[in-house]
Design a protein around this motif. Structure first.
Motif, short mmCIF file in Angstrom:
data_model
loop_
_atom_site.label_atom_id
_atom_site.label_comp_id
_atom_site.label_asym_id
_atom_site.label_seq_id
_atom_site.Cartn_x
_atom_site.Cartn_y
_atom_site.Cartn_z
N THR A 56 0.84 -1.20 0.00
CA THR A 56 0.00 0.00 0.00
C THR A 56 0.87 1.25 0.00
O THR A 56 0.59 2.21 -0.72
N LEU A 57 1.94 1.26 0.79
CA LEU A 57 2.85 2.40 0.86
C LEU A 57 3.48 2.66 -0.51
O LEU A 57 3.48 3.80 -0.99
N VAL A 58 3.99 1.62 -1.13
CA VAL A 58 4.66 1.77 -2.43
C VAL A 58 3.68 2.26 -3.49
O VAL A 58 3.97 3.18 -4.26
N ARG A 59 2.50 1.68 -3.52
CA ARG A 59 1.51 2.09 -4.52
C ARG A 59 1.02 3.50 -4.28
O ARG A 59 0.79 4.26 -5.22
N THR A 60 0.88 3.89 -3.03
CA THR A 60 0.49 5.26 -2.71
C THR A 60 1.58 6.23 -3.14
O THR A 60 1.29 7.29 -3.70
N PHE A 61 2.83 5.88 -2.90
CA PHE A 61 3.95 6.72 -3.33
C PHE A 61 3.95 6.91 -4.84
O PHE A 61 4.06 8.04 -5.33
N ILE A 62 3.81 5.82 -5.57
CA ILE A 62 3.82 5.91 -7.04
C ILE A 62 2.64 6.75 -7.52
O ILE A 62 2.80 7.60 -8.42
N THR A 63 1.48 6.58 -6.92
CA THR A 63 0.31 7.37 -7.31
C THR A 63 0.54 8.86 -7.02
O THR A 63 0.22 9.71 -7.85
N GLN A 64 1.11 9.17 -5.86
CA GLN A 64 1.40 10.57 -5.54
C GLN A 64 2.39 11.18 -6.52
O GLN A 64 2.22 12.30 -6.96
N ARG A 65 3.43 10.44 -6.85
CA ARG A 65 4.43 10.95 -7.80
C ARG A 65 3.81 11.18 -9.16
O ARG A 65 4.13 12.14 -9.85
N ARG A 66 2.94 10.29 -9.56
CA ARG A 66 2.27 10.42 -10.85
C ARG A 66 1.40 11.67 -10.86
O ARG A 66 1.37 12.41 -11.83
N ARG A 67 0.68 11.92 -9.77
CA ARG A 67 -0.20 13.09 -9.66
C ARG A 67 0.59 14.38 -9.63
O ARG A 67 0.21 15.36 -10.24
N ARG A 68 1.68 14.38 -8.90
CA ARG A 68 2.46 15.61 -8.75
C ARG A 68 3.28 15.93 -9.99
O ARG A 68 3.68 17.05 -10.20
N GLY A 69 3.54 14.90 -10.78
CA GLY A 69 4.31 15.11 -12.01
C GLY A 69 5.68 15.68 -11.73
O GLY A 69 6.38 15.24 -10.83
N SER A 70 6.04 16.67 -12.47
CA SER A 70 7.38 17.23 -12.33
C SER A 70 7.38 18.53 -11.55
O SER A 70 8.33 19.29 -11.61
N SER A 71 6.31 18.83 -10.82
CA SER A 71 6.23 20.10 -10.10
C SER A 71 7.10 20.13 -8.85
O SER A 71 7.46 21.20 -8.38
N GLU A 72 7.45 18.99 -8.29
CA GLU A 72 8.28 18.97 -7.10
C GLU A 72 9.67 18.46 -7.43
O GLU A 72 9.84 17.57 -8.24
#
Length: 157
Positions: A56-72
């Protein structure tokens, strides 16, 4: 919840290695534990709750990174490490190099080499085949070598 108390330390360490940021790691662990709690109340307990939480942690991380894109962007400063390490400079260099990799490469390397998971365990947590994990590890290690400028990273079999 007893489970959250017992596994939050390991989840936080993994989250910090994935995010490279203390506060983002705390947020990631909190969101993960919330998802695990919701799943826990909806269905029967998973066979291996710790593995379910890591996945769950890994999938949540990947989903967050996908949502944030290159903004951070990762920063050059790292939080202080309370535990004395034998080679702090090497660890800091590796963590900075990990921060320069894309999210999926970072996840595979953290799970495989830092968390010491087998290819099969990593594949199960990421929902990939064992061959896909091996390929991604190979490519991610090459990218890490390029970032570090060294050939000294020798993976274990």
């Amino acid at each position: 919840m007893e489970f959250a108390t017992s596994c939050s330390g390991r989840l936080f360490r993994t989250a910090w290695l994935l995010t490279g940021d203390w506060h983002l790691a705390e947020d990631l662990v909190q969101e993960t534990l919330g998802k695990v709690y919701r799943a826990w109340t909806r269905r029967s307990r998973p066979d291996d709750p710790a593995a379910y939480a890591r996945t769950t942690l890994v999938r949540t991380f990947i989903t967050q990174r996908r949502r944030r894109g290159s903004s951070e962007r990762p920063t050059d400063s790292l939080p202080e490490i309370a535990v004395p390490e034998t080679d702090v400079a090497l660890r800091v260099t590796l963590i900075e190099a990990l921060a320069r990799l894309d999210a999926k490469d970072r996840v595979v390397l953290v799970l495989r080499y830092w968390e010491d998971r087998s290819v099969e365990e990593t594949a199960a947590e990421l929902g990939l085949s064992a061959g896909a994990v091996r390929s991604r590890c190979f490519r991610a290690l090459n990218r890490l070598r390029a970032v570090l400028g060294t050939d000294d990273l020798t993976p274990r079999p």
